[in-house]
Design an enzyme around this catalytic site. Sequence first.
Site, PDB file in Angstrom:
ATOM      1  N   GLU A 104       1.790   9.173  41.863  1.00 55.04           N
ATOM      2  CA  GLU A 104       1.824  10.597  41.554  1.00 55.04           C
ATOM      3  C   GLU A 104       3.035  10.972  40.710  1.00 55.04           C
ATOM      4  O   GLU A 104       2.923  11.753  39.767  1.00 55.04           O
ATOM      5  CB  GLU A 104       1.817  11.411  42.850  1.00 55.04           C
ATOM      6  CG  GLU A 104       0.898  12.602  42.743  1.00 55.04           C
ATOM      7  CD  GLU A 104       1.338  13.750  43.637  1.00 55.04           C
ATOM      8  OE1 GLU A 104       2.197  13.524  44.519  1.00 55.04           O
ATOM      9  OE2 GLU A 104       0.847  14.863  43.441  1.00 55.04           O
TER      10      GLU A 104
ATOM     11  N   GLN B 261       2.712  -5.967  53.502  1.00 54.09           N
ATOM     12  CA  GLN B 261       1.476  -5.273  53.155  1.00 54.09           C
ATOM     13  C   GLN B 261       1.317  -5.010  51.664  1.00 54.09           C
ATOM     14  O   GLN B 261       0.227  -4.678  51.202  1.00 54.09           O
ATOM     15  CB  GLN B 261       1.396  -3.914  53.870  1.00 54.09           C
ATOM     16  CG  GLN B 261       1.266  -4.031  55.364  1.00 54.09           C
ATOM     17  CD  GLN B 261       1.587  -2.712  56.053  1.00 54.09           C
ATOM     18  OE1 GLN B 261       0.710  -1.889  56.263  1.00 54.09           O
ATOM     19  NE2 GLN B 261       2.848  -2.494  56.391  1.00 54.09           N
TER      20      GLN B 261
ATOM     21  N   THR C 249      12.673   5.078  38.508  1.00 52.34           N
ATOM     22  CA  THR C 249      13.334   5.953  37.527  1.00 52.34           C
ATOM     23  C   THR C 249      12.364   7.003  36.976  1.00 52.34           C
ATOM     24  O   THR C 249      11.201   6.714  36.735  1.00 52.34           O
ATOM     25  CB  THR C 249      13.845   5.089  36.353  1.00 52.34           C
ATOM     26  OG1 THR C 249      14.736   4.114  36.877  1.00 52.34           O
ATOM     27  CG2 THR C 249      14.555   5.953  35.303  1.00 52.34           C
TER      28      THR C 249
ATOM     29  N   ASP D 210      -1.355   3.515  49.106  1.00 53.91           N
ATOM     30  CA  ASP D 210      -1.688   4.377  50.252  1.00 53.91           C
ATOM     31  C   ASP D 210      -3.035   5.064  50.126  1.00 53.91           C
ATOM     32  O   ASP D 210      -3.484   5.718  51.065  1.00 53.91           O
ATOM     33  CB  ASP D 210      -0.606   5.452  50.414  1.00 53.91           C
ATOM     34  CG  ASP D 210       0.708   4.887  50.889  1.00 53.91           C
ATOM     35  OD1 ASP D 210       0.683   3.927  51.677  1.00 53.91           O
ATOM     36  OD2 ASP D 210       1.769   5.399  50.483  1.00 53.91           O
TER      37      ASP D 210
END
Lengths: 340, 340, 340, 340
Positions: free
Chosen positions: D102, D272, D73, D126
């Site tokens: 981000e 992962q 959200t 990541d």
Amino acid sequence: MSIGILTSGGDCPGLNAVIRAAVFTGIKLHDMEFVGFRNGWKGVVDGDIMPLARPQVMGISKQGGTILGTSRTNPFEGGGAERVAEVMEQNGIEALIAIGGEGTLAAAKRLTDAGIKIVGVPKTIDNDLSATDYTFGFDTAVQIATDAMDRLRTTGDSHGRCMIAEVMGRHVGWIALHSGMAAGAHAILIPEQKTSIEQICEWAESARDRGRAPLIAVAEGFKLDTMDDAHSERGLDAFGRPRLGGIGDQLAPEIEARTGIETRSTTLGHIQRGGTPTAYDRVLATRYGMAAIDSIRAGHWGRMVALRGTQIVHVPFEDALGRLKVVPQSRYDEAAVLFG
Amino acid sequence: MSIGILTSGGDCPGLNAVIRAAVFTGIKLHDMEFVGFRNGWKGVVDGDIMPLARPQVMGISKQGGTILGTSRTNPFEGGGAERVAEVMEQNGIEALIAIGGEGTLAAAKRLTDAGIKIVGVPKTIDNDLSATDYTFGFDTAVQIATDAMDRLRTTGDSHGRCMIAEVMGRHVGWIALHSGMAAGAHAILIPEQKTSIEQICEWAESARDRGRAPLIAVAEGFKLDTMDDAHSERGLDAFGRPRLGGIGDQLAPEIEARTGIETRSTTLGHIQRGGTPTAYDRVLATRYGMAAIDSIRAGHWGRMVALRGTQIVHVPFEDALGRLKVVPQSRYDEAAVLFG
Amino acid sequence: MSIGILTSGGDCPGLNAVIRAAVFTGIKLHDMEFVGFRNGWKGVVDGDIMPLARPQVMGISKQGGTILGTSRTNPFEGGGAERVAEVMEQNGIEALIAIGGEGTLAAAKRLTDAGIKIVGVPKTIDNDLSATDYTFGFDTAVQIATDAMDRLRTTGDSHGRCMIAEVMGRHVGWIALHSGMAAGAHAILIPEQKTSIEQICEWAESARDRGRAPLIAVAEGFKLDTMDDAHSERGLDAFGRPRLGGIGDQLAPEIEARTGIETRSTTLGHIQRGGTPTAYDRVLATRYGMAAIDSIRAGHWGRMVALRGTQIVHVPFEDALGRLKVVPQSRYDEAAVLFG
Amino acid sequence: MSIGILTSGGDCPGLNAVIRAAVFTGIKLHDMEFVGFRNGWKGVVDGDIMPLARPQVMGISKQGGTILGTSRTNPFEGGGAERVAEVMEQNGIEALIAIGGEGTLAAAKRLTDAGIKIVGVPKTIDNDLSATDYTFGFDTAVQIATDAMDRLRTTGDSHGRCMIAEVMGRHVGWIALHSGMAAGAHAILIPEQKTSIEQICEWAESARDRGRAPLIAVAEGFKLDTMDDAHSERGLDAFGRPRLGGIGDQLAPEIEARTGIETRSTTLGHIQRGGTPTAYDRVLATRYGMAAIDSIRAGHWGRMVALRGTQIVHVPFEDALGRLKVVPQSRYDEAAVLFG
């Protein structure tokens, strides 16, 4: 119907999976209610109980130890059958599930004889109970010991050292036997088989001569053939010196002195009995917990659940008592083919 | 005496431990010699052999896969008993140890009937062979699947998602049953038990309603009760749509659509069959390898080693053939108590 | 160009990944040739070399230890620069890659000063080298120690015990600091910070009072504030008693006596330095091995590779010598916020 | 002072360690109080809060996921700064700790600009945030992917197959780069580097020709050089066929067809990002959590904590925004030396 659960003796991976499975099954199928006794028989004689419903047991199967706490208290030190019956009555508890080792089962048998309704779940990280093929915790301990030996081996190979891993097993050598076989140990030393220091050195030298760094798995209860009970009584070690550390620490300098192979010992200690259980142990513990509810439903007081092949069966407490399940000669001989 | 060893069919953690134990035992106790056939029966009919002495097998127990290589070649496609006998004679090989699954054992039986001296070692990661309680590889697969589900569960809990883990098991659901039970799955879906999508959604909603993120273990061979063989023949999925991915991928959008619970599927795939075997599998594989040598010494041609309880026994090939060891109703019902 | 590689000092997960990466890179990009010296500087002064081409290094990254073997031999005990130069010339070796800790780098510096072409790769499982942020092996050791403490904690919680884990770190406390922080230890005891037994007991009691089983991470080189060097010279332990076992074993009975909390200590020992490296260590070791070839190409003799942030840099040997990288006060204070 | 904490975006191992460290530090050193917002910004705009004191955060560092729940959200969809300020005021909350990637940091910046007091903790499994060397979760993901590839490799070797592991990384290839390097992959395919199918096959064949089973690590966002965005828009795969599955599944049949090497792909997926964090991630997350409290004390609104080398620093949100941290050419070239 209201059931009390307790865990007693040394902790063991899988205890929580037993508790969870029993509680879920009892609530779901039979409308049972549960309470937990804190810290083993101590909680029973002290009347120290905790709630045990779905919220308390959700997601605990993979948790090591026991959410109930445990102790080595014997119920007969704190009032015996009368006191146990009293606490049960005060709390409206009709039957007990006692999860524990030989001591617990022996106490449970006496309580059963006195009319208390108890079913048992065997617990032994050492795999030393006669009436069951295996019980939970043992597989986890073997896996941890094997992983540790896999690590020790690379250090041994790099330095040309003999590495000793001292594993649990005061009276029986099952953990040493299985982890040593899994890790490819060049010698496995167990309480059931007194061995000479000369023989041990011969195995180490044989491995060294084939270009291998010797790896030795030793159970904490192993004794050299020259040792008698008098040694430990007098505080002496395997070589008649003042005792420092366990058998692994005693063997290391002796092997080094006799073979000229630099030797190091590691005592795995408590890491063998804690933490996340293996899948094997979680399945077995879960099945035990469910079977304990079957026992209660069937009124199998004085029996414990046990594994025979792939089946869960119900056996009288006394079948598990009186004699340790030691490593039989045939299993030792089988393993010994790969020594040296 | 010279022995040839081959590994056949899908790879499986523990194969190398069998090979190592057989070679060590045969050399040490009985002065045997060994060669390996490369890539299963293919190496036998091609006469493709490799040396197999102590240096080749040192330290390989903990290595996944097989140092001999494997294939799904059937010896009867490449010349049959006559060709096998010829290659054996050319290489001075008196007997074979064939390590493989049902196909391999079936071929081995036909070769035995034709006079070839073979002993077998059962291999099935799926635990689907009738004549043995367990065989190596299964425990490792269950452990890997359980670890994966433990991981999936935390993601499910954080996002309020239903997580599906698709595990191996085309014809039998043992891996799903054991890993699902170990991980505390809210539904376990296996080939032996056709189930309706409504039932699956009910389990998921029940878990959600108790504040849990639903976790579903599904064997790759599971079929909904509405599916028949025609579905897969026509390239349709469980819901009559063009088939994309496995059963887990098919179930996820349907569960999400019906329950409103965001659902994700993960197919564990090949990671379940590779890598370091568990200690349990290494011990079992090592005992099998040693027992195969006993079989040879006893001239037990046409028999394979098997586990019964804690004992290694020798059973005729035909005992392992013809019918899969499926998950019995009682084991499924036991597990199903914990669903939802 | 022909390069010799040696590994020296205590073994460390990641050594093989350095070797593999250097050999692959040198062969592939620059047509280099490699030999390995066996057992560290010993192999150099003895001229004991082994071939080192692609077949020897294939697949070794994930293997603990070093395929070259290692020792603590100092090259200046065996002939010094002259002898090293002689062996190199006899074998047509133009330059050396020396993988080792402070001792190795100090020797390498002296050899460089004498005209030998050497580049270095830092190795320290203890994380005590000044010139680099981290080096390989440390992350693996921290992970193993953390896993062990996770296991110990469940036993502590079940029995209401204080659990002590003694980890590596004779002179610096990095492993204790990181594993203790990762495992949520209630006290972390390191050589850099002398602490009183009263303070340690206060932390243990504070944890107990909040219902937690105290977990203590102690580096093997930790000293109580009352200890001076005279203690160990006289063979006395932290409490002036004849010394038995390490600091963990010394603390346990004292904590138990002072707090009444049953206390157990486990010494992790050699399992911290062996076995499969973590992915972090494999990546770092691989990058170091490749960078060492860059050093050679650039003629950066007398420099070692090092990690600064995410970059591999080349620094003079002397930058790594002379002063240990100890745990700074700020990092200890940061960790100490979570004690008790 | 009362602080609200939220976790937003995809889950990530280490979130709980951040929460625990912040809460413990704030309570212990600065008498702060905490509440948690459930399910990210959703909980903020909905005013859905939960208590967050010592009992809620004890022992959670090693638990994957987030006890607060998370969602994707955006607070500006639910009322924006005004609503956030309102909820904070209603609950007496003076400042927020926003843990997210981000998107979260971008929203946090806008809220800061509107006068809300926020400090940030970067979260990206990541490793794609510019302003920090690493953040927690990445190391765990790399470790899991590496373990999986270690397993796949033994299957590849046994069957002579090419094994493909598809790992996370839609826009950047860090996980593929590190896990591929750690596992010794013969090709690493990342979004930053379009590559031809011919080149990939060449690497596979080169590995095969040296007797190795090719292992390929591919990030989910990798594209062949022949692919453009139009492909995915039109629902076509890398080879212009109707798209089934991810890039790994698309590459496998093409590699097999072109090289004749049997090829299998495994998509690691959600395993992962869940489960117990590595020790590395727990230490980093713990330090972040503590540093976030420092940020609040210093009134560093609009800044996030970040790792530079071994130091935790405080950087403006905008430094982390706008551009992904991609794998630089130099790191790819370095890794590519070991391909084939």
